[in-house]
Design a protein around this motif. Structure first.
Motif, PDB file in Angstrom:
ATOM      1  N   MET A   1       0.836  -1.215   0.000  1.00 32.04           N
ATOM      2  CA  MET A   1       0.000   0.000   0.000  1.00 32.04           C
ATOM      3  C   MET A   1       0.862   1.253   0.000  1.00 32.04           C
ATOM      4  N   ILE A   2       0.261   2.292  -0.480  1.00 34.88           N
ATOM      5  CA  ILE A   2       0.984   3.542  -0.674  1.00 34.88           C
ATOM      6  C   ILE A   2       1.235   4.254   0.664  1.00 34.88           C
ATOM      7  N   LEU A   3       2.420   4.826   0.801  1.00 42.68           N
ATOM      8  CA  LEU A   3       2.794   5.521   2.033  1.00 42.68           C
ATOM      9  C   LEU A   3       2.211   6.940   2.013  1.00 42.68           C
ATOM     10  N   VAL A   4       1.512   7.300   3.093  1.00 46.52           N
ATOM     11  CA  VAL A   4       0.885   8.625   3.159  1.00 46.52           C
ATOM     12  C   VAL A   4       1.860   9.671   3.700  1.00 46.52           C
ATOM     13  N   GLN A   9      -0.623  13.110  10.664  1.00 44.68           N
ATOM     14  CA  GLN A   9      -0.959  12.436  11.918  1.00 44.68           C
ATOM     15  C   GLN A   9      -0.664  13.296  13.135  1.00 44.68           C
TER      16      GLN A   9
ATOM     17  N   TYR B 263      -7.485   3.388   1.146  1.00 44.72           N
ATOM     18  CA  TYR B 263      -6.531   3.551   2.249  1.00 44.72           C
ATOM     19  C   TYR B 263      -5.085   3.601   1.761  1.00 44.72           C
ATOM     20  N   GLY B 264      -4.284   4.328   2.507  1.00 43.61           N
ATOM     21  CA  GLY B 264      -2.841   4.223   2.395  1.00 43.61           C
ATOM     22  C   GLY B 264      -2.342   3.673   3.718  1.00 43.61           C
ATOM     23  N   LYS B 271      -3.232   1.417   8.593  1.00 44.49           N
ATOM     24  CA  LYS B 271      -4.011   1.955   7.481  1.00 44.49           C
ATOM     25  C   LYS B 271      -4.462   3.396   7.771  1.00 44.49           C
ATOM     26  N   GLN B 272      -4.434   4.223   6.761  1.00 44.42           N
ATOM     27  CA  GLN B 272      -4.853   5.615   6.904  1.00 44.42           C
ATOM     28  C   GLN B 272      -5.885   5.927   5.822  1.00 44.42           C
TER      29      GLN B 272
END
Lengths: 405, 405
Positions: A1-4, A9, B263-264, B271-272
């Motif tokens: 999954m892609i890093l945000v 945060q 989600y990323g 998960k975000q």
């Protein structure tokens, strides 16, 4: 999954207005008068209405249609801004960038600078300055005890310093100043603002000057623009808006001045034009303000428009006066409200901001905004605004006056 | 002095349209017909004009005034979008974010992701996708021989692959796809788009799907939305606009769909929600689209509005047909123009894009856009658009037909 973008945060929830809403909803009484409103309530000036009708008509024929306009805004609007708002200052139309909001611009301007820049803000503060720097990774961690980010320099503005912040004691690169100030309603004189311009010059900093409430200035010697200070064009970006000036909060038009004399450097030490960088950003990530809106903004500079705007601002300022006179009569110390729609009061007997909020709501049926919601230096203060009707403002002050404090 | 965002220094000048302007200005002939126009030319639909007049009237009284609206757009507009554009798809009004332009949104969306994300774009490409990633530091250096950035994955779209790019051969995180495509005017079928959705799912990538030209789709089996593909809500963000649909290029309204299922991750692997991050960005750095504009956009979904929009798009599509028929008659291979206002032609005899531009301008008095301006895979191609009048389009094709090729 892609890093945000993990900086997000670190953002703290903004519970101020939702918490206010909840407490008002839970309040049993009917007919709460809201003096917490930060939005305009008077209609758009008739000159603006006429201009927008005419612009809508333009769009109804192929001959009159305006498609993509210049990203920077139409020259006729930028020239009217330069001629009217910057007469006798060294600001030209090509240093003015029309946009859809000062919030957007104060939020986006940070993109032009390195992520390592040090940021200073006033405390209390408009949250957008802080949050957008959190998103950009300039904030450091949030210290929940101090209610502050570790890498942001907060400049306390309290009654003790007459809401005029001291110069930063550690080096900073970007300094957000808002005058007339939101939320305190206070102002700086020319000499006081000059101190900041000199500081920025000496220390290679840039001042991000938010003048969204400029139209409320009525006293002499209060600068309407930072460019009234000699040399400010080398160190300052100014944000202005039609929102509070002409009631455009739902019509959306603002502008940002980025002077050609303003430079940053790259890591080789070569000078880089901030104006050219903003122009590039504006052209790449923005597509201009609606033609209809720009025609409405232009009408603000007609003789009729100016008169009508002055009338509306006078109306709000009269409300502010009703509030400050009322508060003084009952011995509550207050600030602002002279060159600003905001009145900032010191809660009596060192009451907490939220405690005072509850007392006002429950005993006077009046709602305002707890100062603590704008930063830790706002604790013990409370904001009332001039944006309700005159009738309600008078009634609210009567209710306040009947309070046992 | 303050350190700037040095990524801006890697931006390449965008000389395409200024170079075109210069050559047209230098051209001796009178009456150049411009088929290079990327902007609408037909007036706004009457239903939109009526709605905007009425909204302007609302703003003329304190009762009707609309101040700050929801940053995401009024619920009545988001619901109309969900009901009309996403009927039978799993997209709700709270996944739709109204904005002032797809250019702004495709530019700003990158903020949500880590600076280390790998980006893939089609080649030829709409320059905003590339430039905004350069600004964000994702591009690597510019290789002037290859006319490409070292860290961006370019997906060539040429006649050889029927303008349907191959899946990336190295891992990428963010994939920009634009269909109906600007500049080639070509489309993907549902099955073809499904391949991309599956790729994104398998590889943890996100597709940024630009559907700004969706209203031009007339053929069956061409998806109007990426969410017609099952599971796309887990991997795709979609950008739509009223600009080309309803002639809003100078009126400014668009929307972006960020599904809740998307989600990323952060570096701890948690998960975000991308939807929540976009909502936070929207609320912090944006203040909503003008009430008047949103009322205009809403009118696009009335029965009259829909009919009027279809008429206008039909007008442009007829122009596109005039162009493609004309080109075919004189033996010029061309693509697009069926579900798109853009016709992408292969220059005859392997002529360079700019050479063909000069020939067309000097010998036929017609201006278009050299394909090389959109990326190196655009060399040897040329773009004509359907946005001029029918009369001029016919005349331009007659002039083209008289050319000696």
């Amino acid at each position: 999954m892609i890093l945000v973008n993990e900086n997000y945060q670190r953002l703290q929830g903004s519970y101020l207005f939702s918490e206010i809403g909840k407490r008002i909803a839970a309040h049993k009484g009917e007919g709460v008068i809201k003096l917490g409103i930060g939005d305009v309530t008077r209609p758009l000036p008739p000159a603006v209405i006429d201009a927008m009708h005419s612009a809508v008509d333009d769009m109804s024929s192929a001959q009159g249609l305006h498609g993509y306009g210049p990203e920077q805004g139409y020259a006729w609007l930028r020239e009217a801004i330069a001629d009217n708002d910057y007469a006798n200052m060294s600001i030209g139309a090509d240093e003015i960038f029309v946009s859809d909001g000062a919030k957007c611009d104060t939020g986006n301007i940070g993109e032009l600078f390195s992520g390592t820049c040090k940021v200073a803000v006033q405390d209390p503060v408009y949250p957008v300055y802080v949050d957008t720097n959190v998103m950009a990774g300039r904030s450091g961690e949030y210290d929940s005890d101090a209610k502050a980010y570790t890498d942001i320099t907060y400049l306390p503005c309290t009654a003790e310093n007459n809401f005029k912040p001291a110069l930063p004691s550690t080096p900073v690169d970007l300094i957000y100043l808002c005058y007339p100030n939101n939320p305190t309603g206070t102002v700086l004189t020319k000499d006081e603002l000059k101190t900041w311009v000199n500081y920025a010059k000496k220390n290679g900093a840039i001042i991000l000057f938010d003048a969204a409430y400029e139209a409320f200035i009525r006293e002499d010697d209060i600068p309407r623009s930072i460019y009234e200070i000699d040399g400010a064009d080398e160190v300052a970006i100014e944000f202005r808006s039609f929102s509070k000036t002409a009631g455009f909060t739902g019509t959306r038009c603002a502008y940002t001045v980025v002077p050609k004399a303003l430079y940053g450097v790259d890591s080789s030490g070569a000078k880089q034009s901030i104006r050219d960088m903003w122009n590039r950003r504006h052209c790449t990530k923005f597509n201009g303000v609606p033609y209809i809106t720009q025609k409405g903004a232009l009408a603000c500079y007609s003789e009729q428009g100016k008169e009508q705007i002055k009338e509306t601002i006078d109306y709000y300022l009269n409300n502010a006066k009703i509030i400050t006179s009322g508060l003084k009569k009952i011995g509550i110390e207050c600030f602002g409200g002279v060159n600003s729609p905001y009145v900032w009061l010191k809660t009596p007997d060192g009451m907490g901001s939220w405690e005072f909020f509850d007392k006002l709501l429950n005993e006077a049926n009046v709602a305002g905004t707890p100062g603590a919601g704008f930063g830790s230096s706002g604790e013990g203060y409370f904001r009332l605004t001039a944006f309700n009707t005159e009738e309600n403002t008078i009634k609210a002050v009567e209710r306040l006056s009947a309070l046992t404090l």
